[in-house]
Design a protein around this motif. Structure first.
Motif, PDB file in Angstrom:
ATOM      1  N   THR A  17      55.104  48.247  11.148  1.00 11.19           N
ATOM      2  CA  THR A  17      54.043  46.998  10.926  1.00 11.19           C
ATOM      3  C   THR A  17      54.781  45.911  10.158  1.00 11.19           C
ATOM      4  O   THR A  17      54.132  44.892  10.533  1.00 11.19           O
ATOM      5  CB  THR A  17      52.876  47.659  10.048  1.00 11.19           C
ATOM      6  OG1 THR A  17      53.456  48.209   8.594  1.00 11.19           O
ATOM      7  CG2 THR A  17      52.122  48.555  10.384  1.00 11.19           C
ATOM      8  N   LYS A  71      46.511  48.210  14.161  1.00  6.91           N
ATOM      9  CA  LYS A  71      47.672  48.290  14.164  1.00  6.91           C
ATOM     10  C   LYS A  71      48.036  48.602  15.550  1.00  6.91           C
ATOM     11  O   LYS A  71      49.084  48.460  15.976  1.00  6.91           O
ATOM     12  CB  LYS A  71      48.094  49.495  13.173  1.00  6.91           C
ATOM     13  CG  LYS A  71      47.976  49.185  11.740  1.00  6.91           C
ATOM     14  CD  LYS A  71      48.394  50.231  10.687  1.00  6.91           C
ATOM     15  CE  LYS A  71      47.406  51.304  10.527  1.00  6.91           C
ATOM     16  NZ  LYS A  71      46.131  51.010  10.033  1.00  6.91           N
ATOM     17  N   HIS A 116      48.948  47.904   7.186  1.00  2.00           N
ATOM     18  CA  HIS A 116      50.171  48.455   7.234  1.00  2.00           C
ATOM     19  C   HIS A 116      50.036  49.889   6.948  1.00  2.00           C
ATOM     20  O   HIS A 116      49.213  50.352   6.907  1.00  2.00           O
ATOM     21  CB  HIS A 116      50.960  47.453   5.966  1.00  2.00           C
ATOM     22  CG  HIS A 116      51.625  46.298   6.188  1.00  2.00           C
ATOM     23  ND1 HIS A 116      52.193  45.948   7.182  1.00  2.00           N
ATOM     24  CD2 HIS A 116      51.186  45.132   5.325  1.00  2.00           C
ATOM     25  CE1 HIS A 116      52.580  44.733   7.222  1.00  2.00           C
ATOM     26  NE2 HIS A 116      52.049  44.166   6.003  1.00  2.00           N
ATOM     27  N   LEU A 157      49.823  41.310  11.625  1.00  2.00           N
ATOM     28  CA  LEU A 157      49.507  42.835  10.706  1.00  2.00           C
ATOM     29  C   LEU A 157      49.784  42.377   9.229  1.00  2.00           C
ATOM     30  O   LEU A 157      49.281  42.811   8.209  1.00  2.00           O
ATOM     31  CB  LEU A 157      50.398  43.721  11.022  1.00  2.00           C
ATOM     32  CG  LEU A 157      49.769  44.638  12.417  1.00  2.00           C
ATOM     33  CD1 LEU A 157      50.540  45.593  12.543  1.00  2.00           C
ATOM     34  CD2 LEU A 157      48.300  44.765  12.441  1.00  2.00           C
TER      35      LEU A 157
END
Length: 949
Positions: free
Chosen positions: A636, A50, A629, A642
């Protein structure tokens, strides 16, 4: 902020509570790239998937850029005047408790500080709570019961020094990947380190564990109370520490001793042999760290779980020492900062107590406030019930999405929708919460914000702006201050910068402290803008020179550093710690707790077994997070990479349960409770405990048709902390009988989708959509046309109505506008390959027919479901590399780069290697099955978008 030359800015990641340093590089053309800050002591250059994708989330698509009143554009003055006057009128007519703030661990400390100051000190109510209530309130309550203060005793270094790490309800591999990688690196250097995972699910963190204790839901109090009894029975106690520094041990041990090993086994679902082995390991390992997170906190017994863990560390004296102590890891970037400023309904600023008249008087005097809240306010669950029943008539929601994240979310949405006046400050124009706001205020986002955050180890770091504020977006602290001024409190909210607010916050922390309170950063009380701009990460406490650090030292000096203590981060700036002798950054190795007698409190606990399942709802639903996420995907969800790992809501179910309920892999299932229902994809896996389900909480109405998981959860909360029980919900499941399934890629985001089930996710060049329909009689060309919104496109189609197969592709020039694949079962098309076609040139008819056929040519091997998001490496590629001789994660990394950046996928790679090396031949995709499959430890999974989980 003008961008005129390339530069690199040190800032902090806005995701979990690890608090990783980030270097944001801004090119002369404005393009942004990010990498881990090698000098930041939280991550030393590491970033998770992330954090590595942050540059993909800072575009202005979907941003709220101007104030709005009742859906129309408005100027700042009009919007702020309306907010201030409505709050004033509401307070005048109904009293201060008729208004409320619901804030967020996404706020920076400076934002949080002003919001708390305005509500508690000037409005005069404590009705300010935060989404951190959902995250770590039980840790706060447990700390305060045991220590007399909300103090995290240790530091991240303890994770590398420990000989035993016990992970309780913590999927570090996915939820705190950088800490997981620090532990993994330490384990490689010291293979004798032992790791025990306590979790109902066999999560990806189990990859590193020597022992996985698959505990029954809410069995943790019994597990650790039984451990305390074992420590007493076998005299594995630090009696000198207990005598000198604690109170209540006898009562706690007596209560624990009422439960024998057989009773613990019955309460935990573990065998007596498993318990004995774990207890013996804990008893003989001096350097033990117990890490706990949401699995412990999000429970109706959360506070007792925390105290059961702390009891064992107090009994063995394993606290505040290198490599030893209980350790709560937080889920948000500034949940700790919110605790420091008193951002919860039952706290005052600077770790002072709202129940303490002396503390209230001190804060009121420091703020020169006309009033101070005289009692705790409503905690989150209670707050939204008060909105529902009309007690709260005006509400300001900041940087959070309670319509999706609160328990019993349907009732919360109804309450907000009915509230007479709702203000929402946010960065996006469309969320499930902001759609109900009367006033919408555009706030600055990560990259535009300037302030500080505090991570799980009490380290304060700067978040710096490196982008200009877009449109009319403003910092949250500015918005709060402007409302306060319009309410008549201008003198107290006159600070003109984040630096000035931080200085005031620091000054309050040291005000009349003298070592009585743990939180003290008084060394920074006179920090100016220049020093604030250059502020390096530092641990608290950081008191002013000459201020004692511990309550027992009043009248003396700070305790000097011992050879085992970690030194705090002194900085050669005015009014910093440089006037102190080196100080420890750990607490409680030598006692000095923040209770009246300076002794820690053992809490006597008698475990109870809660049975929530019934004949109507026979399964336990556990909720949580996934790797790529976070929260409700407002950030995200913007990132294509992602969104590839897991792109739709799902439910994990054990094979035995799947067979019992007639549910197959990749089916759509209906999961429901007395409060609501969702439709989700099915993942059948032995990682899930029989009798239980697991589903993630991220999907909202913005990304799925019926995926709001917290519409299922109950408002049941811990009686001490007020934290909701999100991990133990009685539920049922049944197969959704679909007449047709679909998968689509499209350049434009669809406006509407006439499907019973849909889930949408970003991909390179557009969007990918999973679909399911109760009936198979749709007009598929018309449906495709509405989905693609490409009226002038050239359509190419294949229909086999007898087989229920339909494939439609639309082209605008040489570009693919969209492709739809419909089948009677889960669509077996490579998701990654199909999404890639949105960015390809399709000049020839042959290339276009390939899209309709749903498969690439022999020259375009399918990568398979994404495993490594950082380098877009798929499961098929990893299996092929294993078949070619790659026998380790390192070898896979050398061949494919997978696992070499953030490391979040290393456990998944290792799982594929474990079986792929043996079963490579069986794992090759059958010729009739299109790619896009996912793997559960090497098993091919048909027609699903899910990979390992």
């Amino acid at each position: 902020m003008e961008i005129d030359a390339a530069r690199e800015v040190r800032t902090t990641c806005p995701y979990c509570g690890v608090g990783c340093g980030v270097l944001a590089k801004i090119a002369a053309d404005g393009q942004v790239s990010v990498r881990g800050d090698p000098d930041h002591p939280a991550n030393f250059g590491r970033l998770c998937s992330k954090g590595s994708a942050l540059a993909e989330t800072i575009d202005l698509d979907g941003r709220l850029l101007h104030p709005q009143i009742h859906d129309r554009p408005a100027g700042w003055n009009e919007a702020l005047d309306l907010v201030a006057s409505t709050f004033q009128h509401t307070i005048a007519e109904h009293g201060p408790d008729a208004v409320a703030f619901y804030v967020s661990g996404q706020l920076l400390t400076e934002d949080y500080y002003l919001a708390n100051k305005l509500m508690k000190g000037f409005i005069g109510s404590a009705n300010i709570d935060t989404n951190s209530r959902l995250c770590m309130a039980s840790s706060v309550a447990g700390h305060r019961r045991a220590f007399g203060s909300d103090t995290v005793p240790g530091t991240y270094e303890d994770l590398e020094l420990a000989d035993l790490i016990v992970l309780v309800g913590s999927n570090l591999a996915w939820c705190h990947p950088v800490l997981y990688q620090r532990i993994a690196a330490a384990r490689e250097k010291r293979p004798e380190m032992k790791i025990v995972l306590v979790d109902p699910r066999r999560t990806m963190t189990s990859d590193i564990a020597d022992v996985h204790l698959a505990i029954a839901p809410d069995g943790d109090v019994a597990l650790f109370t039984g451990l305390l009894a074992w420590l007493g029975q076998y005299n594995a106690l630090d009696r000198a520490y207990i005598t000198a520094h604690t109170a209540g041990f006898g009562q706690a041990l007596f209560a624990a001793s009422t439960l024998d090993l057989a009773g613990v086994a019955a309460a935990t679902g573990l065998s007596e042999d498993e318990l004995s082995r774990f207890y013996s390991l804990f008893a003989r390992t001096e350097k033990t760290v117990t890490v706990y997170s949401q699995g412990a906190n999000q429970s109706s017994q959360g506070t007792d779980k925390v105290n059961a863990i702390i009891n064992c560390h107090l009994a063995t004296g394993r606290i505040g020492k290198p490599g030893a102590g209980p350790f709560s890891v937080t889920g948000q970037p500034n949940a700790m900062g919110g605790r420091e400023v008193g951002g919860m309904a039952n706290m005052l600023a600077a770790h002072m107590e709202i129940e303490n008249p002396g503390h209230r008087e001190r804060v009121q005097r420091f703020w020169k406030a006309p009033a101070i809240a005289g009692k705790p306010g409503l905690k989150a669950v209670e707050m939204f019930k008060a909105v529902a029943d009309g007690r709260i008539k005006a509400m300001w929601i900041m940087a959070t999405n309670p319509v999706d994240s609160m328990p019993d979310a349907g009732a919360v949405e109804a309450a907000i929708k009915a509230c007479p006046f709702v203000v929402v400050s946010d960065v996006l124009a469309k969320t499930d919460t902001i759609r109900h706001a009367h006033v919408r205020l555009p706030a600055t986002a990560w990259g535009e914000k300037d302030g500080t955050v505090t991570n799980s180890e009490r380290r304060i770091s700067r978040q710096r702006a490196f982008l200009p504020a877009p449109g009319e977006a403003r910092p949250d602290w500015w918005i709060i201050a402007e409302v306060a001024r319009r309410m008549g409190f201008g003198e107290a909210f006159a600070r003109e910068s984040a630096a000035g607010i931080f200085a005031e916050h620091a000054a309050l922390s040291g005000f009349e402290n003298d070592g009585e309170r743990d939180f003290d950063i008084g060394a920074y009380a006179a920090i100016d803008v220049e020093d604030y701009e250059g502020l390096a990460p530092f641990h608290w406490p950081a008191p002013s020179p000459g201020t004692p650090l511990r309550p027992a030292e009043r009248g003396g000096h700070a305790r000097r550093q011992s050879e085992n203590d970690v030194q705090a981060d002194p900085q050669p700036r005015k009014n910093t710690q440089s006037g102190h002798a080196p100080i420890t950054t750990r607490f409680f190795a030598d006692g000095n707790f923040y209770t009246p007698d300076r002794k820690a409190r053992f809490i006597a606990l008698r475990p109870t077994v809660e049975t929530r399942i019934t004949a109507a709802f026979p399964l336990v639903l556990n909720t949580g997070r996934i790797r790529d996420h976070w929260h409700t995907m407002t950030r995200t969800g913007k990132s294509p990479r992602l969104s590839q790992h897991i792109a739709e809501p799902f439910v994990e179910i054990h094979p035995e349960d799947a067979q019992r309920y007639g549910i197959g892999d990749a089916d759509i299932a209906r999961v429901w409770t007395p409060r609501g229902e969702v439709l989700v994809r099915v993942l059948v896996t032995t990682r899930q405990r029989p009798g239980s389900l697991f589903a993630p909480m991220h999907w909202t109405d913005q990304f799925a048709a019926r995926g709001r998981l917290d519409t299922l959860t109950a408002s049941l909360a811990d009686p001490v902390s007020g934290q909701p029980a999100l991990k133990h919900v009685a539920a049922r499941i049944e197969k959704f009988t679909a007449g047709a399934f679909g998968f689509a890629v499209t350049r434009k985001r669809p406006v509407t989708m006439a499907a019973d089930y849909w889930a949408i996710a970003r991909c390179r060049g557009g969007w990918r959509v999973e679909l399911a329909f109760a009936n198979d009689d749709a007009d598929w060309p018309a449906f495709a046309g509405s989905l693609f919104d490409a009226a002038d496109a050239e359509m190419l189609a294949y229909h086999d109505r007898d087989a229920g197969q339909h494939r439609i592709a639309a082209f605008q020039g040489e570009q693919l506008a969209g492709a739809l694949f419909v089948a009677p079962g889960p669509v077996a098309v490579s998701r990654g390959w199909a999404a890639e076609q949105l960015g390809e040139v399709h000049a020839s008819q042959r290339e276009r027919f390939r899209i309709v056929a749903g498969r690439a040519g022999a020259d375009r091997p399918d990568a398979g479901a994404t495993v490594c998001s950082c380098f877009s490496v798929g499961a098929n590629q990893i299996v092929a590399a294993v078949a070619a001789g790659c026998a380790s994660v390192e070898a896979i990394g050398a061949a494919l780069k997978a696992g070499t950046n953030c490391g979040s996928c290393r456990s998944e790679i290792r799982a594929i290697i474990k079986t792929g090396r043996v079963q490579a031949a069986e794992l090759r995709r059958p010729s009739h099955l299109a790619s896009g499959t996912a793997y559960e430890i090497g098993e091919t999974r048909k027609g699903s978008n899910l990979s390992n989980s």
